[in-house]
Design a protein around this motif. Structure first.
Motif, PDB file in Angstrom:
ATOM      1  N   ASP A  99       0.788  -1.232   0.000  1.00 59.20           N
ATOM      2  CA  ASP A  99       0.000   0.000   0.000  1.00 59.20           C
ATOM      3  C   ASP A  99       0.817   1.276   0.000  1.00 59.20           C
ATOM      4  OD1 ASP A  99      -2.445  -1.127  -0.206  1.00 59.20           O
ATOM      5  OD2 ASP A  99      -2.715  -1.373   1.953  1.00 59.20           O
ATOM      6  N   ILE A 100       2.124   1.155   0.079  1.00 59.68           N
ATOM      7  CA  ILE A 100       2.949   2.359   0.156  1.00 59.68           C
ATOM      8  C   ILE A 100       2.680   3.360  -0.971  1.00 59.68           C
ATOM      9  CG2 ILE A 100       5.335   3.160  -0.190  1.00 59.68           C
ATOM     10  CD1 ILE A 100       6.237   1.378   1.931  1.00 59.68           C
ATOM     11  N   PRO A 101       2.601   2.888  -2.225  1.00 57.28           N
ATOM     12  CA  PRO A 101       2.341   3.855  -3.297  1.00 57.28           C
ATOM     13  C   PRO A 101       1.023   4.617  -3.120  1.00 57.28           C
ATOM     14  CG  PRO A 101       3.128   1.815  -4.225  1.00 57.28           C
ATOM     15  CD  PRO A 101       2.888   1.558  -2.770  1.00 57.28           C
ATOM     16  N   PHE A 102       0.046   4.008  -2.430  1.00 54.11           N
ATOM     17  CA  PHE A 102      -1.203   4.723  -2.155  1.00 54.11           C
ATOM     18  C   PHE A 102      -1.006   5.761  -1.067  1.00 54.11           C
ATOM     19  CE2 PHE A 102      -4.425   1.299  -3.622  1.00 54.11           C
ATOM     20  CZ  PHE A 102      -4.200   1.702  -4.921  1.00 54.11           C
ATOM     21  N   ALA A 103      -0.168   5.418  -0.099  1.00 53.42           N
ATOM     22  CA  ALA A 103      -0.011   6.283   1.059  1.00 53.42           C
ATOM     23  C   ALA A 103       0.891   7.475   0.754  1.00 53.42           C
ATOM     24  CB  ALA A 103       0.567   5.472   2.219  1.00 53.42           C
ATOM     25  N   VAL A 104       1.878   7.250  -0.127  1.00 51.38           N
ATOM     26  CA  VAL A 104       2.841   8.310  -0.423  1.00 51.38           C
ATOM     27  C   VAL A 104       2.277   9.245  -1.491  1.00 51.38           C
ATOM     28  CG1 VAL A 104       5.082   8.730  -1.497  1.00 51.38           C
ATOM     29  CG2 VAL A 104       4.842   6.938   0.191  1.00 51.38           C
ATOM     30  N   SER A 105       2.463  10.525  -1.309  1.00 52.81           N
ATOM     31  CA  SER A 105       2.042  11.479  -2.328  1.00 52.81           C
ATOM     32  C   SER A 105       2.852  11.243  -3.611  1.00 52.81           C
ATOM     33  CB  SER A 105       2.271  12.900  -1.830  1.00 52.81           C
ATOM     34  OG  SER A 105       2.387  13.783  -2.901  1.00 52.81           O
ATOM     35  N   PRO A 106       2.178  11.279  -4.774  1.00 59.44           N
ATOM     36  CA  PRO A 106       2.876  11.001  -6.029  1.00 59.44           C
ATOM     37  C   PRO A 106       4.095  11.897  -6.251  1.00 59.44           C
ATOM     38  CG  PRO A 106       0.524  11.068  -6.406  1.00 59.44           C
ATOM     39  CD  PRO A 106       0.732  11.478  -4.984  1.00 59.44           C
ATOM     40  N   VAL A 107       3.992  13.158  -5.804  1.00 63.66           N
ATOM     41  CA  VAL A 107       5.135  14.067  -5.986  1.00 63.66           C
ATOM     42  C   VAL A 107       6.350  13.548  -5.234  1.00 63.66           C
ATOM     43  CG1 VAL A 107       5.967  16.398  -5.672  1.00 63.66           C
ATOM     44  CG2 VAL A 107       3.590  16.015  -6.231  1.00 63.66           C
ATOM     45  N   VAL A 108       6.091  13.064  -4.011  1.00 67.17           N
ATOM     46  CA  VAL A 108       7.177  12.519  -3.208  1.00 67.17           C
ATOM     47  C   VAL A 108       7.779  11.301  -3.909  1.00 67.17           C
ATOM     48  CG1 VAL A 108       7.785  11.507  -0.996  1.00 67.17           C
ATOM     49  CG2 VAL A 108       6.149  13.383  -1.102  1.00 67.17           C
ATOM     50  N   ALA A 109       6.895  10.463  -4.467  1.00 66.85           N
ATOM     51  CA  ALA A 109       7.373   9.289  -5.200  1.00 66.85           C
ATOM     52  C   ALA A 109       8.283   9.715  -6.342  1.00 66.85           C
ATOM     53  CB  ALA A 109       6.183   8.497  -5.738  1.00 66.85           C
ATOM     54  N   GLY A 110       7.852  10.722  -7.082  1.00 65.16           N
ATOM     55  CA  GLY A 110       8.658  11.220  -8.194  1.00 65.16           C
ATOM     56  C   GLY A 110      10.017  11.707  -7.712  1.00 65.16           C
ATOM     57  N   LEU A 111      10.004  12.461  -6.617  1.00 62.25           N
ATOM     58  CA  LEU A 111      11.256  12.995  -6.082  1.00 62.25           C
ATOM     59  C   LEU A 111      12.191  11.882  -5.631  1.00 62.25           C
ATOM     60  CD1 LEU A 111      10.259  16.176  -4.068  1.00 62.25           C
ATOM     61  CD2 LEU A 111      11.866  16.019  -5.956  1.00 62.25           C
ATOM     62  N   LEU A 112      11.611  10.851  -5.004  1.00 59.24           N
ATOM     63  CA  LEU A 112      12.418   9.717  -4.551  1.00 59.24           C
ATOM     64  C   LEU A 112      13.148   9.077  -5.730  1.00 59.24           C
ATOM     65  CD1 LEU A 112      10.147   7.900  -1.949  1.00 59.24           C
ATOM     66  CD2 LEU A 112      12.347   9.015  -1.560  1.00 59.24           C
ATOM     67  N   TYR A 113      12.387   8.862  -6.806  1.00 57.31           N
ATOM     68  CA  TYR A 113      12.988   8.251  -7.987  1.00 57.31           C
ATOM     69  C   TYR A 113      14.053   9.159  -8.580  1.00 57.31           C
ATOM     70  CZ  TYR A 113      10.328   4.006  -8.356  1.00 57.31           C
ATOM     71  OH  TYR A 113       9.847   2.756  -8.132  1.00 57.31           O
ATOM     72  N   LEU A 114      13.775  10.468  -8.541  1.00 60.22           N
ATOM     73  CA  LEU A 114      14.740  11.420  -9.095  1.00 60.22           C
ATOM     74  C   LEU A 114      16.034  11.379  -8.288  1.00 60.22           C
ATOM     75  CD1 LEU A 114      15.090  13.547 -11.236  1.00 60.22           C
ATOM     76  CD2 LEU A 114      14.181  15.243  -9.677  1.00 60.22           C
ATOM     77  N   LEU A 115      15.905  11.322  -6.963  1.00 58.52           N
ATOM     78  CA  LEU A 115      17.095  11.307  -6.122  1.00 58.52           C
ATOM     79  C   LEU A 115      17.872  10.005  -6.289  1.00 58.52           C
ATOM     80  CD1 LEU A 115      15.854  13.024  -2.864  1.00 58.52           C
ATOM     81  CD2 LEU A 115      17.326  13.922  -4.651  1.00 58.52           C
ATOM     82  N   LEU A 116      17.133   8.938  -6.574  1.00 61.52           N
ATOM     83  CA  LEU A 116      17.770   7.630  -6.709  1.00 61.52           C
ATOM     84  C   LEU A 116      18.389   7.442  -8.094  1.00 61.52           C
ATOM     85  CD1 LEU A 116      18.038   5.226  -4.841  1.00 61.52           C
ATOM     86  CD2 LEU A 116      16.040   4.224  -5.941  1.00 61.52           C
ATOM     87  N   TYR A 117      17.640   7.832  -9.120  1.00 64.25           N
ATOM     88  CA  TYR A 117      18.067   7.538 -10.492  1.00 64.25           C
ATOM     89  C   TYR A 117      18.581   8.764 -11.249  1.00 64.25           C
ATOM     90  CZ  TYR A 117      15.912   2.947 -10.026  1.00 64.25           C
ATOM     91  OH  TYR A 117      15.608   1.684  -9.630  1.00 64.25           O
ATOM     92  N   GLY A 118      18.555   9.943 -10.616  1.00 63.63           N
ATOM     93  CA  GLY A 118      19.092  11.140 -11.270  1.00 63.63           C
ATOM     94  C   GLY A 118      20.597  11.010 -11.448  1.00 63.63           C
ATOM     95  N   ARG A 119      21.176  11.934 -12.205  1.00 60.39           N
ATOM     96  CA  ARG A 119      22.601  11.836 -12.532  1.00 60.39           C
ATOM     97  C   ARG A 119      23.472  11.775 -11.281  1.00 60.39           C
ATOM     98  NH1 ARG A 119      27.028  15.056 -13.997  1.00 60.39           N
ATOM     99  NH2 ARG A 119      26.032  16.756 -12.892  1.00 60.39           N
ATOM    100  N   THR A 120      23.007  12.475 -10.219  1.00 58.39           N
ATOM    101  CA  THR A 120      23.810  12.515  -9.000  1.00 58.39           C
ATOM    102  C   THR A 120      23.341  11.502  -7.965  1.00 58.39           C
ATOM    103  OG1 THR A 120      22.397  14.304  -8.278  1.00 58.39           O
ATOM    104  CG2 THR A 120      24.505  14.913  -9.238  1.00 58.39           C
ATOM    105  N   GLY A 121      22.294  10.715  -8.319  1.00 63.66           N
ATOM    106  CA  GLY A 121      21.734   9.760  -7.362  1.00 63.66           C
ATOM    107  C   GLY A 121      22.602   8.517  -7.205  1.00 63.66           C
ATOM    108  N   TRP A 122      22.234   7.664  -6.219  1.00 62.20           N
ATOM    109  CA  TRP A 122      23.035   6.465  -5.946  1.00 62.20           C
ATOM    110  C   TRP A 122      23.118   5.560  -7.170  1.00 62.20           C
ATOM    111  CZ3 TRP A 122      19.148   5.633  -1.492  1.00 62.20           C
ATOM    112  CH2 TRP A 122      19.363   6.598  -0.503  1.00 62.20           C
ATOM    113  N   LEU A 123      21.943   5.185  -7.681  1.00 61.01           N
ATOM    114  CA  LEU A 123      21.936   4.287  -8.836  1.00 61.01           C
ATOM    115  C   LEU A 123      22.167   5.056 -10.126  1.00 61.01           C
ATOM    116  CD1 LEU A 123      18.938   2.032  -7.794  1.00 61.01           C
ATOM    117  CD2 LEU A 123      21.318   1.346  -8.008  1.00 61.01           C
ATOM    118  N   GLY A 124      21.673   6.295 -10.139  1.00 59.53           N
ATOM    119  CA  GLY A 124      21.769   7.102 -11.353  1.00 59.53           C
ATOM    120  C   GLY A 124      23.193   7.362 -11.773  1.00 59.53           C
TER     121      GLY A 124
END
Lengths: 275, 339
Positions: A99-124
């Protein structure tokens, strides 16, 4: 015995209230979208509808839905199967995590992915060394949409599969059915309608998602703008007709989705009656 | 985007699209250029890009496509740091380009010296949009501190537009009273006290002033003020340019790391140099931006009232200094607003 609020006046009043509210909050805004889209006549509407940017936006919207639905279909079935047919440590936790994706605001989800997969992110940063770009390109938009819509199918299936229990499948096993036969001949027919329902919800959300995709889109016109983003962009651009044309397109898709859903409900209802 | 993913995208998107519309888009250019720009420049570049594409085709016999992305220029800078592969940036804030050099090492620190006029092919200044007949008699920055004047401009904390307004008022006051800081602070207090609504961005402030009818003066870029006037009724509003004002630069640069990767360095440079050509400068002037080309400036002289323009670097030292002393938490702005 007469209960409170059973009088004709109260009843009419309540019905009127419901009708007024529905009209104000649902019917008028929906009609307004189409009215605004056609406010300057058929020609500008058609021009906006067939413009290259709108076509690209439609293409991207469908692409996202086309990839998201199958991914979450498989994922949802797998997850529901796992938590309803097996007991293992952490099963409860997994059910909550869905249920996490329901509980988390979509904007926050987007930001999380950006921080993770962005050029400066861990995986990015690792990916960018391999010259793979997820964020600010369509794969990133698919990724966040998959995240946001992943509970729908599982959420539809889990209660149903729990209620049905595994008796039929156990019977199948005793008769010598293998895993795939079991799934195809017993499980799938049982969950069919819930599955379709889950797909409809996933599809509707994938088409309409705005918050998460807007964070990772980079809003490149003709490349990473889907229909909801296009609505916002054209509106900011003072192109009211264009914005409402795209909005009308989305509304039309929603209406079609709801009609399919209503048909399905009617179908299941009839099946239950005859059964 | 790698070649493979572009191809995959094309294939799937084309399939999806042809199912939807029964048609396929048949267009492909030899090379692509991505221009990350500020959010009110959409129409401007929609007009400039085809002109450039035509010229490039003529001179280099190559068809190119210019893709645009528009958002607040701080948002754009952050997106580029996070991996948006823009080849060129056309911003309205020098600080947002600086960020690319300081935080991302994507461009050299001396990027401003790579193109003429501090890499600013066009510029603007702040102007006052007042209601018809200028009933409150607003002509210069000092008039904004009057007793019965209600101002609308976006919040300097969140908007570049508002930041320029604040700095222009400060610099003009300093200019008029011979650098008397105490007098300038008094003036700024009064002026900020006259603000009726602090919207977060330029578009919001426009709506407040023109659609909701709040305030006597809307302060915004000269280019915007003229466009708003044309949009909401040339007969209902007047544009006033004060005699002393701030120079608002519109910096451009190519993003070295990205053009290297995309193999677009010559194209990116050619594109930005094109912005300095007479043809592009004319288009820019038509959108009410001031340009450096003398002939075009003369041609459009009527549109741009004479005014003394102060550069931020001359009036305040540097942008870094400005951000720290004025807009940081607890800085001048915060202290002036404490009543």
């Amino acid at each position: 015995m007469k209960r409170i609020g059973d009088g004709a006046a109260t009843r009419i009043g309540l019905i009127a209230l419901a009708v007024i509210m529905t009209t104000l909050f649902l019917v008028i805004p929906l009609a307004g979208i189409f009215y605004q889209a056609l406010a300057e006549g058929m020609a500008p509407f058609w021009q906006n509808l067939t413009s290259t940017f709108t076509r690209e936006a439609i293409g991207l919207t469908l692409l996202i839905a086309l990839l998201t639905v199958p991914i979450n279909l498989v994922f949802g079935i797998f997850l529901a199967w796992l938590v309803t047919r097996f007991t293992f440590p952490g099963r409860r936790l997994l059910q909550t995590l869905i249920d996490i994706p329901f509980a988390v605001s979509p904007v926050v989800a987007g930001l999380l992915y950006l921080l993770l997969y962005g050029r400066t992110g861990w995986l990015g940063s690792i990916l960018s060394e391999q010259d793979v770009q997820l964020m600010f390109a369509w794969p990133g938009m698919v990724l966040v949409t998959v995240f946001v819509t992943c509970p729908f199918v599982a959420r539809e299936l889990i209660p149903l599969m729990q209620a049905q229990g595994s008796a039929e499948e156990e019977a199948g096993v005793t008769l010598g059915a293998g895993g795939w036969t079991l799934f195809r001949r017993i499980t799938l027919p049982n969950i069919r309608w819930a599955l379709v329902y889950g797909v409809i919800l996933t599809n509707a959300r994938a088409i309409g998602e705005f918050g998460a995709v807007s964070v990772v889109s980079g809003s490149i016109r003709g490349e990473t703008i889907n229909l909801p983003l296009q609505v916002e962009l054209l509106y900011q651009d003072y192109n009211t007709v264009g914005a409402f044309t795209s909005a009308a397109l989305l509304a039309a898709l929603a209406v079609v989705t709801l009609m399919i859903k209503a048909m399905l409900e009617w179908h299941t209802h009839r099946r239950e009656k005859t059964a | 985007m790698s070649v493979r993913s572009t191809l995959l995208r094309r294939v799937v998107a084309t399939a999806a699209l042809s199912m939807a519309l029964g048609s396929t888009p048949a267009f492909s250019a030899d090379r692509e250029l991505l221009n990350a720009s500020y959010d009110i420049a959409r129409e401007l570049f929609a007009e400039l890009n085809p002109q450039f594409i035509e010229q490039w085709q003529k001179e280099h016999n190559e068809s190119v496509e210019i893709k645009q992305t528009h958002a607040g220029s701080s948002t754009q800078a952050r997106a580029i740091l996070q991996g948006l592969r823009a080849d060129v940036v056309t911003f309205n804030q020098v600080t947002d380009v600086d960020v690319l050099a300081q935080k991302g090492q994507l461009i050299p620190a001396d990027w401003q010296s790579r193109l003429p006029n501090y890499s600013s092919p066009y510029y603007s200044t702040m102007a006052f949009l007042v209601r018809k007949g200028n009933p409150k008699n607003i002509h210069g920055w000092s008039d904004l501190a009057g007793d019965d004047v209600a101002l609308v401009f976006p919040n300097p904390k969140t908007s570049g537009n508002g930041r320029y307004t604040y700095l222009a008022a400060w610099a003009a006051s300093n200019h008029d009273n011979g650098d008397d800081e105490a007098a300038t602070r008094d003036y700024m207090k009064k002026m900020l006290g006259n603000v009726e609504v602090f919207d977060t961005g330029g578009r919001g402030a426009t709506t407040t002033f023109a659609e909701r009818g709040i305030g006597d003066v809307l302060i915004t870029f000269e280019s915007e003020a003229n466009n708003i006037r044309n949009q909401y009724g040339p007969d209902d509003y007047e544009v006033v340019v004060p005699p002393v004002d701030i120079m608002a630069e519109f910096p451009v640069t190519w993003v070295d790391k990205n053009v290297e990767r995309n193999g677009t360095e010559d194209l990116a440079k050619g594109y930005l140099e094109y912005l300095y050509s007479p043809e592009a400068q004319r288009t820019l002037a038509q959108y009410y931006y001031r340009v450096n080309d003398d002939e075009i400036s003369d041609e459009f002289a009527e549109r741009f009232p004479q005014t003394t323009l102060l550069r931020i670097e001359d009036a305040f030292g540097s942008w870094g200094n400005v951000m720290q002393t004025h807009f940081a938490s607890g800085g001048e702005l915060d202290q002036l607003q404490r009543r």
